[in-house]
Design a protein around this motif. Sequence first.
Motif, PDB file in Angstrom:
ATOM      1  N   SER A 177       0.844  -1.190   0.000  1.00 41.19           N
ATOM      2  CA  SER A 177       0.000   0.000   0.000  1.00 41.19           C
ATOM      3  C   SER A 177       0.885   1.247   0.000  1.00 41.19           C
ATOM      4  O   SER A 177       1.658   1.457   0.938  1.00 41.19           O
ATOM      5  N   LEU A 235       0.142   4.305   0.611  1.00 40.08           N
ATOM      6  CA  LEU A 235      -0.141   5.151   1.769  1.00 40.08           C
ATOM      7  C   LEU A 235       0.515   4.581   3.034  1.00 40.08           C
ATOM      8  O   LEU A 235       1.069   5.325   3.842  1.00 40.08           O
ATOM      9  N   SER A 236       0.466   3.271   3.186  1.00 41.70           N
ATOM     10  CA  SER A 236       1.091   2.628   4.340  1.00 41.70           C
ATOM     11  C   SER A 236       2.602   2.840   4.333  1.00 41.70           C
ATOM     12  O   SER A 236       3.212   3.170   5.363  1.00 41.70           O
ATOM     13  N   VAL A 237       3.210   2.652   3.180  1.00 38.37           N
ATOM     14  CA  VAL A 237       4.661   2.862   3.054  1.00 38.37           C
ATOM     15  C   VAL A 237       5.003   4.321   3.322  1.00 38.37           C
ATOM     16  O   VAL A 237       5.990   4.629   3.992  1.00 38.37           O
ATOM     17  N   LYS A 295       3.375   6.493   5.238  1.00 38.99           N
ATOM     18  CA  LYS A 295       3.238   6.805   6.665  1.00 38.99           C
ATOM     19  C   LYS A 295       4.443   6.318   7.455  1.00 38.99           C
ATOM     20  O   LYS A 295       4.984   7.048   8.286  1.00 38.99           O
ATOM     21  N   VAL A 296       4.861   5.090   7.194  1.00 39.85           N
ATOM     22  CA  VAL A 296       6.024   4.547   7.910  1.00 39.85           C
ATOM     23  C   VAL A 296       7.277   5.343   7.560  1.00 39.85           C
ATOM     24  O   VAL A 296       8.080   5.688   8.438  1.00 39.85           O
TER      25      VAL A 296
END
Length: 100
Positions: free
Chosen positions: A7, A9-11, A13-14
């Motif tokens: 994802s 967006l997930s990458v 955010k991290v």
Amino acid sequence: MVIKRVSPLSVAKVSFVLYAAIGLIIGGCFALFGAAFGSLAALNGRTHVGLGFPEMFFGVGAIIILPIFYGVMAAIFSAIGAFIYNIVAGWVGGIEIEVQ
């Protein structure tokens, strides 16, 4: 086990949190060096203390500016990288990993 999709967006955010933490550490180093070199300039009789971008970048402002800059840039480029990974993984099948 094969990673076929990530994802963006997930990458992002991290990456934002990780690189903001790194930016905070680097900003602290810049602030320390800025304070040290600023005091050396004062010892040499230079009393001009400007508030331009270079002074702010190497001073205490680096503790605020660098984490935000690093975090935002990392989030943008990580999201782009994750998007490109998803396209390439669709072509070649993804990354194989072994988990124990």
